[in-house]
Scaffold this motif. Structure first.
Motif, PDB file in Angstrom:
ATOM      1  N   GLU A 101      31.003  35.780  31.204  1.00 59.88           N
ATOM      2  CA  GLU A 101      31.828  35.807  32.325  1.00 59.88           C
ATOM      3  C   GLU A 101      32.767  36.860  32.676  1.00 59.88           C
ATOM      4  O   GLU A 101      32.893  37.229  33.914  1.00 59.88           O
ATOM      5  CB  GLU A 101      32.701  34.548  31.536  1.00 59.88           C
ATOM      6  CG  GLU A 101      33.609  33.945  33.158  1.00 59.88           C
ATOM      7  CD  GLU A 101      34.294  32.541  32.478  1.00 59.88           C
ATOM      8  OE1 GLU A 101      34.042  32.142  31.402  1.00 59.88           O
ATOM      9  OE2 GLU A 101      35.239  32.268  33.249  1.00 59.88           O
ATOM     10  N   LYS A 102      33.339  37.755  31.745  1.00 59.29           N
ATOM     11  CA  LYS A 102      34.027  38.798  32.049  1.00 59.29           C
ATOM     12  C   LYS A 102      33.085  39.792  32.714  1.00 59.29           C
ATOM     13  O   LYS A 102      33.586  40.555  33.574  1.00 59.29           O
ATOM     14  CB  LYS A 102      34.448  39.467  30.739  1.00 59.29           C
ATOM     15  CG  LYS A 102      35.865  38.633  30.079  1.00 59.29           C
ATOM     16  CD  LYS A 102      36.335  39.458  29.381  1.00 59.29           C
ATOM     17  CE  LYS A 102      37.492  40.438  29.480  1.00 59.29           C
ATOM     18  NZ  LYS A 102      38.302  40.923  28.516  1.00 59.29           N
ATOM     19  N   TRP A 153      30.258  39.428  34.223  1.00 58.23           N
ATOM     20  CA  TRP A 153      29.737  39.236  35.960  1.00 58.23           C
ATOM     21  C   TRP A 153      31.184  39.369  36.615  1.00 58.23           C
ATOM     22  O   TRP A 153      31.108  39.694  37.824  1.00 58.23           O
ATOM     23  CB  TRP A 153      29.379  37.839  35.872  1.00 58.23           C
ATOM     24  CG  TRP A 153      27.772  37.841  35.390  1.00 58.23           C
ATOM     25  CD1 TRP A 153      27.500  37.136  34.144  1.00 58.23           C
ATOM     26  CD2 TRP A 153      26.603  38.548  35.559  1.00 58.23           C
ATOM     27  NE1 TRP A 153      26.082  37.543  33.882  1.00 58.23           N
ATOM     28  CE2 TRP A 153      25.618  38.323  34.643  1.00 58.23           C
ATOM     29  CE3 TRP A 153      26.340  39.424  36.634  1.00 58.23           C
ATOM     30  CZ2 TRP A 153      24.467  38.899  34.763  1.00 58.23           C
ATOM     31  CZ3 TRP A 153      25.219  40.209  36.745  1.00 58.23           C
ATOM     32  CH2 TRP A 153      24.218  39.820  35.890  1.00 58.23           C
ATOM     33  N   GLN A 154      32.348  38.745  36.299  1.00 59.37           N
ATOM     34  CA  GLN A 154      33.466  38.901  37.186  1.00 59.37           C
ATOM     35  C   GLN A 154      33.878  40.251  37.219  1.00 59.37           C
ATOM     36  O   GLN A 154      34.453  40.545  38.464  1.00 59.37           O
ATOM     37  CB  GLN A 154      34.591  38.180  36.536  1.00 59.37           C
ATOM     38  CG  GLN A 154      34.294  36.711  36.787  1.00 59.37           C
ATOM     39  CD  GLN A 154      35.578  35.722  36.007  1.00 59.37           C
ATOM     40  OE1 GLN A 154      35.945  36.368  35.090  1.00 59.37           O
ATOM     41  NE2 GLN A 154      35.265  34.453  36.269  1.00 59.37           N
ATOM     42  N   SER A 163      32.490  41.476  40.468  1.00 59.23           N
ATOM     43  CA  SER A 163      32.696  40.638  41.527  1.00 59.23           C
ATOM     44  C   SER A 163      31.666  39.813  41.773  1.00 59.23           C
ATOM     45  O   SER A 163      31.622  39.254  42.891  1.00 59.23           O
ATOM     46  CB  SER A 163      32.909  41.565  42.708  1.00 59.23           C
ATOM     47  OG  SER A 163      33.987  42.311  42.402  1.00 59.23           O
ATOM     48  N   ILE A 164      30.882  38.994  40.810  1.00 60.58           N
ATOM     49  CA  ILE A 164      30.031  38.044  40.951  1.00 60.58           C
ATOM     50  C   ILE A 164      30.477  36.743  40.037  1.00 60.58           C
ATOM     51  O   ILE A 164      30.835  36.731  38.937  1.00 60.58           O
ATOM     52  CB  ILE A 164      28.708  38.427  40.259  1.00 60.58           C
ATOM     53  CG1 ILE A 164      27.998  39.678  40.947  1.00 60.58           C
ATOM     54  CG2 ILE A 164      27.644  37.307  40.240  1.00 60.58           C
ATOM     55  CD1 ILE A 164      26.778  40.290  40.306  1.00 60.58           C
ATOM     56  N   GLU A 165      30.685  35.529  41.103  1.00 59.38           N
ATOM     57  CA  GLU A 165      30.937  34.383  40.648  1.00 59.38           C
ATOM     58  C   GLU A 165      30.036  33.889  39.313  1.00 59.38           C
ATOM     59  O   GLU A 165      28.976  34.053  39.349  1.00 59.38           O
ATOM     60  CB  GLU A 165      31.265  33.483  41.836  1.00 59.38           C
ATOM     61  CG  GLU A 165      32.359  33.757  42.906  1.00 59.38           C
ATOM     62  CD  GLU A 165      33.558  33.656  42.222  1.00 59.38           C
ATOM     63  OE1 GLU A 165      33.996  32.609  41.453  1.00 59.38           O
ATOM     64  OE2 GLU A 165      34.393  34.635  42.512  1.00 59.38           O
ATOM     65  N   VAL A 166      30.794  33.137  38.515  1.00 55.25           N
ATOM     66  CA  VAL A 166      29.696  32.538  37.417  1.00 55.25           C
ATOM     67  C   VAL A 166      29.793  31.125  37.523  1.00 55.25           C
ATOM     68  O   VAL A 166      30.782  30.256  38.126  1.00 55.25           O
ATOM     69  CB  VAL A 166      30.162  33.006  36.162  1.00 55.25           C
ATOM     70  CG1 VAL A 166      30.054  34.495  36.061  1.00 55.25           C
ATOM     71  CG2 VAL A 166      31.602  32.551  35.769  1.00 55.25           C
ATOM     72  N   LYS A 167      28.879  30.330  36.838  1.00 59.12           N
ATOM     73  CA  LYS A 167      28.663  28.822  36.778  1.00 59.12           C
ATOM     74  C   LYS A 167      28.200  28.406  35.535  1.00 59.12           C
ATOM     75  O   LYS A 167      27.590  29.392  34.566  1.00 59.12           O
ATOM     76  CB  LYS A 167      27.761  28.308  37.966  1.00 59.12           C
ATOM     77  CG  LYS A 167      26.332  28.830  37.734  1.00 59.12           C
ATOM     78  CD  LYS A 167      25.431  28.304  38.749  1.00 59.12           C
ATOM     79  CE  LYS A 167      23.995  28.754  38.571  1.00 59.12           C
ATOM     80  NZ  LYS A 167      23.107  28.222  39.752  1.00 59.12           N
ATOM     81  N   PRO A 171      25.246  33.947  36.220  1.00 60.40           N
ATOM     82  CA  PRO A 171      25.980  34.471  37.752  1.00 60.40           C
ATOM     83  C   PRO A 171      25.255  33.530  38.618  1.00 60.40           C
ATOM     84  O   PRO A 171      24.396  32.922  38.589  1.00 60.40           O
ATOM     85  CB  PRO A 171      25.304  35.865  37.723  1.00 60.40           C
ATOM     86  CG  PRO A 171      24.051  35.755  36.903  1.00 60.40           C
ATOM     87  CD  PRO A 171      24.317  34.809  35.628  1.00 60.40           C
ATOM     88  N   ASP A 172      26.322  33.213  39.575  1.00 59.47           N
ATOM     89  CA  ASP A 172      26.195  32.139  40.631  1.00 59.47           C
ATOM     90  C   ASP A 172      25.759  32.912  41.921  1.00 59.47           C
ATOM     91  O   ASP A 172      26.440  33.628  42.607  1.00 59.47           O
ATOM     92  CB  ASP A 172      27.300  31.231  40.935  1.00 59.47           C
ATOM     93  CG  ASP A 172      27.189  30.346  41.937  1.00 59.47           C
ATOM     94  OD1 ASP A 172      26.054  30.161  42.317  1.00 59.47           O
ATOM     95  OD2 ASP A 172      27.896  29.459  42.220  1.00 59.47           O
TER      96      ASP A 172
END
Lengths: 154, 90
Positions: A125-126, A128-129, A132-136, A151-152
């Motif tokens: 999560e950290k 990808w964020q 600047s990529i949203e996660v799901k 990654p979303d």
């Protein structure tokens, strides 16, 4: 051929005589691909092996695969942490993953496996964020059917 | 001081095994420099100095698809500067 050998010998002699140092025109990973997914798969595998051990007993193959994938998980996280993450914000989390993965190698307590997967998901999560990529969160469509962070890309 | 190149990130100008002469003069933007690897200080890197400001030096390999440089590890503090390449011997 003889000429090439002569040049190589000359190079070696000059290197020795002049005490030439090496400089690195360096590349860690030519493709620059970093993705925590491999670590997540490894953590899921650890958990699956723990379940199989609980169901069927200490089969040496289950134990071997569990230990191997705990080590793969550590390796994958270390590479991303060392090569792709530029700040210190993931240091504590990475250290914790190393410790819990080692516990997963030593024993077969499912709680350790769950904790490892949770920590690796936090890491993903950290990561990808930071790009600047949203996660799901999605449930893995195979046993142990636990949630993983992805990654979303929609 | 003479150095031998190891690795492919500065191809085609410097190939694996190329020898070069570098001296301890001030760094110049656009020139090839030697600097300490910010992640492993004992290792000296050969890279092109692309930008330089108060925050540090931004360096890149000439072989962009195959280089670990400031795109990965960010700007490098000027105290890691070692020398500027004068010319390549071969």
């Amino acid at each position: 051929m003889l000429m090439m050998k002569k040049v190589q010998i000359q190079k070696r002699m000059i290197t020795r005589l002049l005490k030439i140092k090496e400089v690195y025109a360096h590349c860690d990973i030519p493709c620059g691909i970093y993705d925590p997914h491999s670590a997540q798969i490894a953590a899921l595998t650890v958990l699956r092996m723990m379940d199989l051990i609980a169901e069927n007993g200490d089969n040496p193959r289950y134990v071997a695969v569990k230990e191997e994938h705990a080590e793969i998980c550590k390796h994958e996280i270390r590479v991303i942490w060392g090569d792709a993450i530029k700040d210190n914000s993931s240091d504590d989390l990475t250290h914790k993953i190393m410790q819990v993965a080692s516990r997963c190698k030593q024993g077969s307590d499912r709680k350790d496996g769950e904790e490892l997967l949770d920590l690796v998901n936090q890491f993903a999560e950290k990561f990808w964020q930071s790009k600047s990529i949203e996660v799901k969160k999605v449930k893995a469509p195979y046993k142990p059917e636990e949630e993983i962070v992805e990654p979303d890309l929609q | 001081m003479i150095y031998r190149v190891k690795g492919k990130s500065m191809e085609p100008l410097y190939k694996e095994g190329s020898l070069l002469v570098a001296v301890k003069t001030a760094p110049l933007v656009g020139k090839d420099i030697l600097l300490r690897d910010p992640r492993e200080k004992s290792r000296i890197l050969l890279k092109r100095l692309v930008k330089m400001d108060s925050e540090g030096m931004f360096v890149e390999g000439l072989n962009r698809g195959m280089s670990t440089d400031s795109k990965e590890f960010g700007k490098v503090s000027k105290e890691n500067y070692v020398a500027r390449v004068l010319f390549r011997l071969w």
